[in-house]
Write a protein that holds these residues in place. Sequence first.
Motif, PDB file in Angstrom:
ATOM      1  N   VAL A 285       0.861  -1.062  -0.060  1.00 25.54           N
ATOM      2  CA  VAL A 285      -0.045  -0.061  -0.010  1.00 25.54           C
ATOM      3  C   VAL A 285       1.022   1.200  -0.076  1.00 25.54           C
ATOM      4  N   ASP A 286       1.934   1.305   0.763  1.00 25.08           N
ATOM      5  CA  ASP A 286       2.791   2.366   0.830  1.00 25.08           C
ATOM      6  C   ASP A 286       3.247   2.749  -0.618  1.00 25.08           C
ATOM      7  N   ASN A 287       3.693   1.637  -1.319  1.00 24.67           N
ATOM      8  CA  ASN A 287       4.389   2.135  -2.637  1.00 24.67           C
ATOM      9  C   ASN A 287       3.089   2.621  -3.694  1.00 24.67           C
ATOM     10  N   ALA A 288       2.019   1.929  -3.611  1.00 25.70           N
ATOM     11  CA  ALA A 288       0.774   2.487  -4.438  1.00 25.70           C
ATOM     12  C   ALA A 288       0.589   4.114  -3.878  1.00 25.70           C
ATOM     13  N   VAL A 289       0.627   4.177  -2.716  1.00 24.14           N
ATOM     14  CA  VAL A 289       0.343   5.748  -2.336  1.00 24.14           C
ATOM     15  C   VAL A 289       1.369   6.466  -2.747  1.00 24.14           C
ATOM     16  N   GLU A 290       2.597   6.238  -2.388  1.00 26.23           N
ATOM     17  CA  GLU A 290       3.860   7.084  -2.831  1.00 26.23           C
ATOM     18  C   GLU A 290       3.833   7.333  -4.323  1.00 26.23           C
ATOM     19  N   SER A 291       3.549   6.544  -4.983  1.00 26.50           N
ATOM     20  CA  SER A 291       3.740   6.917  -6.431  1.00 26.50           C
ATOM     21  C   SER A 291       2.486   7.537  -6.849  1.00 26.50           C
ATOM     22  N   TYR A 292       1.241   7.324  -6.082  1.00 25.25           N
ATOM     23  CA  TYR A 292       0.197   8.251  -6.776  1.00 25.25           C
ATOM     24  C   TYR A 292       0.540   9.623  -6.273  1.00 25.25           C
ATOM     25  N   ILE A 293       0.861   9.962  -5.253  1.00 28.89           N
ATOM     26  CA  ILE A 293       1.376  11.205  -4.723  1.00 28.89           C
ATOM     27  C   ILE A 293       2.427  11.947  -5.596  1.00 28.89           C
ATOM     28  N   THR A 294       3.318  11.109  -5.925  1.00 27.54           N
ATOM     29  CA  THR A 294       4.472  11.526  -7.031  1.00 27.54           C
ATOM     30  C   THR A 294       3.909  11.909  -8.169  1.00 27.54           C
ATOM     31  N   ASP A 295       3.110  11.106  -8.783  1.00 28.51           N
ATOM     32  CA  ASP A 295       2.170  11.301 -10.063  1.00 28.51           C
ATOM     33  C   ASP A 295       1.422  12.533  -9.953  1.00 28.51           C
ATOM     34  N   PHE A 296       0.885  12.743  -8.763  1.00 25.59           N
ATOM     35  CA  PHE A 296      -0.214  13.933  -8.685  1.00 25.59           C
ATOM     36  C   PHE A 296       0.685  15.113  -8.732  1.00 25.59           C
ATOM     37  N   SER A 297       1.911  14.937  -7.950  1.00 25.97           N
ATOM     38  CA  SER A 297       2.524  16.506  -7.899  1.00 25.97           C
ATOM     39  C   SER A 297       3.469  16.867  -9.267  1.00 25.97           C
ATOM     40  N   GLU A 298       3.618  15.471 -10.093  1.00 24.29           N
ATOM     41  CA  GLU A 298       4.158  15.803 -11.531  1.00 24.29           C
ATOM     42  C   GLU A 298       3.212  16.142 -12.640  1.00 24.29           C
ATOM     43  N   GLY A 299       2.005  15.999 -12.185  1.00 25.00           N
ATOM     44  CA  GLY A 299       0.536  16.471 -12.984  1.00 25.00           C
ATOM     45  C   GLY A 299       0.396  15.242 -13.959  1.00 25.00           C
ATOM     46  N   ASP A 300       0.693  13.966 -13.529  1.00 29.74           N
ATOM     47  CA  ASP A 300       0.544  12.697 -14.354  1.00 29.74           C
ATOM     48  C   ASP A 300      -0.580  11.855 -14.068  1.00 29.74           C
ATOM     49  N   LEU A 301      -1.466  12.511 -13.275  1.00 29.08           N
ATOM     50  CA  LEU A 301      -2.777  11.649 -12.840  1.00 29.08           C
ATOM     51  C   LEU A 301      -3.620  11.588 -13.936  1.00 29.08           C
ATOM     52  N   GLN A 302      -4.084  10.423 -14.192  1.00 25.36           N
ATOM     53  CA  GLN A 302      -5.217  10.237 -15.080  1.00 25.36           C
ATOM     54  C   GLN A 302      -6.563  10.553 -14.628  1.00 25.36           C
ATOM     55  N   GLY A 303      -6.781  10.218 -13.618  1.00 31.09           N
ATOM     56  CA  GLY A 303      -8.144  10.379 -13.008  1.00 31.09           C
ATOM     57  C   GLY A 303      -9.244   9.652 -13.271  1.00 31.09           C
ATOM     58  N   GLY A 304     -10.129   9.399 -12.714  1.00 28.49           N
ATOM     59  CA  GLY A 304     -11.390   8.283 -13.122  1.00 28.49           C
ATOM     60  C   GLY A 304     -10.766   6.879 -13.241  1.00 28.49           C
ATOM     61  N   THR A 305      -9.638   6.490 -13.147  1.00 29.24           N
ATOM     62  CA  THR A 305      -9.122   5.320 -13.219  1.00 29.24           C
ATOM     63  C   THR A 305      -8.496   4.603 -12.055  1.00 29.24           C
ATOM     64  N   ASP A 306      -8.317   3.217 -12.307  1.00 30.15           N
ATOM     65  CA  ASP A 306      -7.583   2.693 -11.377  1.00 30.15           C
ATOM     66  C   ASP A 306      -6.209   2.305 -11.566  1.00 30.15           C
ATOM     67  N   ILE A 307      -5.345   2.296 -10.513  1.00 24.24           N
ATOM     68  CA  ILE A 307      -3.798   1.979 -10.665  1.00 24.24           C
ATOM     69  C   ILE A 307      -3.842   0.480 -10.136  1.00 24.24           C
ATOM     70  N   LEU A 308      -3.541  -0.328 -10.620  1.00 22.79           N
ATOM     71  CA  LEU A 308      -3.559  -1.829 -10.339  1.00 22.79           C
ATOM     72  C   LEU A 308      -2.156  -2.101  -9.821  1.00 22.79           C
ATOM     73  N   SER A 309      -1.902  -2.631  -8.649  1.00 20.35           N
ATOM     74  CA  SER A 309      -0.637  -3.325  -8.208  1.00 20.35           C
ATOM     75  C   SER A 309      -0.689  -4.664  -8.300  1.00 20.35           C
ATOM     76  N   ASP A 310       0.096  -5.436  -9.024  1.00 17.87           N
ATOM     77  CA  ASP A 310       0.114  -6.749  -8.837  1.00 17.87           C
ATOM     78  C   ASP A 310       1.365  -7.384  -9.032  1.00 17.87           C
ATOM     79  N   LEU A 311       1.439  -8.644  -9.233  1.00 16.47           N
ATOM     80  CA  LEU A 311       2.913  -9.415  -9.143  1.00 16.47           C
ATOM     81  C   LEU A 311       3.914  -8.725 -10.184  1.00 16.47           C
ATOM     82  N   GLU A 312       3.143  -8.243 -11.421  1.00 18.33           N
ATOM     83  CA  GLU A 312       3.942  -7.639 -12.497  1.00 18.33           C
ATOM     84  C   GLU A 312       4.712  -6.319 -11.885  1.00 18.33           C
ATOM     85  N   THR A 313       3.902  -5.223 -11.262  1.00 21.55           N
ATOM     86  CA  THR A 313       4.342  -4.322 -10.801  1.00 21.55           C
ATOM     87  C   THR A 313       5.287  -4.473  -9.585  1.00 21.55           C
ATOM     88  N   GLY A 314       5.210  -5.546  -8.994  1.00 18.70           N
ATOM     89  CA  GLY A 314       5.844  -5.586  -7.821  1.00 18.70           C
ATOM     90  C   GLY A 314       5.147  -5.098  -6.447  1.00 18.70           C
TER      91      GLY A 314
END
Lengths: 350, 392
Positions: A285-314
Motif C-alpha cells: 500500500v505504501d508504494n502505491a500511495v507514494e507513487s500516486y502522490i508523486t504522479d499527482f505532484s508531477e501532473g501525471d494523474l489520469q483520474g477516473g481510473t484505477d491503478i493496479l498493483s500486482d505481481l508484475e508491478t511488484g
Amino acid sequence: MTKAAALLLAGGLALSACASDEEGSSGSGSNGGGEGDLKVGVAYDTGGRGDKSFNDSAIAGVEAAVEALGGDVKEDIQELSPNDDGSDRGELLTQLAENGFNPVIAVGFAYGDIIGDIAADYPETQFAIVDTSVEEMGVDNLTGLIFAEEEGSFLAGVAAASKSATGHIGFVGGQESPLIGKFEAGYKAGAEAVKPGIIVDVKYLSPAGDPSGFGDSEGGKVAAQGMYQAGADIVFHAAGGSGEGVFEAAVEAGQRAIGVDSDQYLSATSPEQQAVIMTSMLKRVDNAVESYITDFSEGDLQGGTDILSDLETGGIDLSTSGGFIDDIQSVIDDWRQQIVDGEVEVPTTP
Amino acid sequence: MTALRRIGTSLAAPALAVVVALVITTLVILAIGQNPMTALQVLLDFGDTPAQQTQAIVVILNRAVPLFLAGLAVSVAFRMGLFNIGVEGQYRMATVVAAGVGAAVVLPAPLHILLIMVVAMAVGAIWAGIVAVLKVTRGVSEVISSIMLNFIALGTASWLLTGPLRGSEEGAAIITTTDIPESGRFPALNGLFDAIGLAQPRGQLFGFLIVAVVVGIVISVLLKRTRFGFDLRATGLSPSAATASGIDARAMVVKTMLISGAVAGLIGLPDLLGRTYHFGTEFTAGLGFLGIAVALLGRNSPLGIAFAALLFAFLDRAAVPLQFADIPASVVTIIQGTIVLSVVIANEIARQVSRRRAEHGTGQASAPAPDDGATGTGPAGTRIDARQEAGA
C-alpha cells in the motif's frame, strides 16, 4: 444487579475511550492549498494510525512521498481518523477538501460508497481510495488504488502446499467480505495447483458487516489452534491484527504460519514468532500511495481510473525474509512468471 | 419551595457530572501535552461562514436523532427495571429487513415510508419480544438473553445481507441491499433553514427528525399520562407491590419489551431513509450501546434523553475539527464516558443527600417520601424520577 451492569458498561465506555485510536495527527489547522504547495489529506480506516498494518503502511507511503518532494512531514500532512462507528467518514473527506488539502487519500474500501459523491462535489481536489475500483463511478478527479491480492495469495498457496508435510493447510480470514475472499480464492488455487487434493481449512473470524475479526487476536488464535490440531501444518492469515493470535498458535503448536500485507517476519514481536513466519504475502500500500502522490505532484494523474498493483508491478509479492522458502524459490518464480504472462488465471472469488 | 428544591436537586446532579467530566478531560488533555483551551475553542467553534455554521448544526442534529431514538428505546425498558441491552440487535435486524422490504415494493411516497417504518418497528418488537417471552415463561434474565440475541442478530443480518437481500454486484467491496426507490426516501428538512432565514448547509437535515420528536412525545405521554404508564412505572419500582395491587407483571414485561423493541426498530431509519437508502456492511453500528449511555445521562425521561442525545452529538461533531487542531479525537469519547460515569455517581449522591435531608428535616409531610435507600432494581435515576412523579 442491573445497576452494577450499567456501571460496568459506563466504565467500559470510558476505558475503551482511553484505549482507542491513539493517533498522533500532525499538520496545521490553517488552510492549506497555497500555490504549488503539496498538502496531503489522509482519512484512515477504523483503527487509525498505529495498527501495524494497513493504515500504517499507507501513511508510510505518504510520508515517503512528501519527503521526497521536499515537503515537511509534520506540516504538509493532515491525518484524520473516523469515530468508532465510522458514521463521520463523509465529514472527514469533505473537511479535508474544504480545508484545501489536495490530494485527499481515503484508506480503505469503507469509503467506497461515499467518496464518489464527495469527489464530484469538489472537482478541484484530487481524491484517491485504497482497495476500491472507481472506474464505474465516472468521477474524473478520483483514482482507485487497487491490488491483485489473489495473485500474491496464489504464491502463498504454492509455498504452503510445497512446504506442507501433512498435505493439510489452513486459512484464517478476518471478516467475511469480497476483499478477503480474494485472498482465500488465490491461496486455495495456488495450493491446489501444486498439490491437487490438498486439504485447506478455511475460517472467517466475523461475518459480513462486523469488522471485529480484524482486531480479534484471541479469535485468531483459537481458529488457528483448531486447524493445527486437525493436522494442518501451515496457516495463512488475512486478518489484520488477529494475525498475532495465529502466530501465537503456530509457536505453541510448533508449526508454521504465513503473514500478510507487510513483511511480518520483520515486525514480529518475538524471536519465537519470527521462527514460525515462513513468508508473508506483501501488499505494498505504501508504494502505491507514494507513487500516486508523486504522479499527482508531477501532473501525471489520469483520474477516473484505477491503478493496479500486482505481481508484475511488484506491488504484490511474497517475502523471503528468514530464508524459509529459499529452497522452493524456483518453483515460486516459475508460477509467478506464469501468472504475469497470463498463462495462469487466478480466481478472485472462493 | 419543595418544587424548587426538587428541580434544584434534579439539575444539580447532571450539572455536577458535566463539571467533573470537564475537569477530568482537562487533566487528560494536559497529560498528553496539549492545551485544554484549544480543545474548548474547537468544541464551541462552528465555523467561519454561515453555511459552515448551519452545516455544523445539521451534523449535530443528524447524529442526535438516532441517538435519541436509541436512548428512548433503552429508557422505556429501564423505567420498568428491565435492562434491554438488545437494542443493538433489534435495530440491526429491523434495518436490514426494512431495507429489503423498502427496496422490493413501490408505493406512493407517504405509504411507502409508512410501510418501511411499520416493518422496522414490527421486526424490532418481535426481536425484543423473544427476550420478553423467555423472561416470563422460563425466567431467563433479559440481560443475558438480549446480549445473546445481539450475536444472533449480527449473524442473521449478515446472512440476510449476503444472501437473499443482496443487491450489490458480485465482487463489490461493500455488500449492500438494493437501493430504496425515490418514493421510500424521507425528504430532507432543509427548507427549514430558508424559513427561519439561515444559510443553506451543504448537507441534508434528516426529515426523520420530525418522527423522532413525535415518538418522543408519544412515549412521554404514554409513560406519564396513561394507566399503562403508571402500571409500568409502578412495576419498575416494586414488582411485588405492583402484582399485589392487581397489575399483571408478566403481561407488563411483554408489553414493555415490545414497545422498547418497536422504538429500537426506528434507530437505523434516519440513515436508511435520509442518506444511504440501503443497508450494508458499512452501515452505522453500535448505536444500541450508545443508547444505554444516552438513557443513563438523560435519566430516562424523554426530554432528558433529548438533551443527552444533543450533548453527545455536539461532542461527536468536534471529533473531526479536534484532529485538525492536533488533539486526538478520542478526547470526545473520554468526555462522553466520564460524563455518563459522573452522572451515575452524582445521581447516587443526590439521592443520599435528599434522604439525609428528609431524615433530619422538618415539615416533610407534603414532600414526596424520599427513597428508602435500598438499591432498586432500576438503574440510578429511575427510582427518583418515578417516585417524584408518583408523588407529584
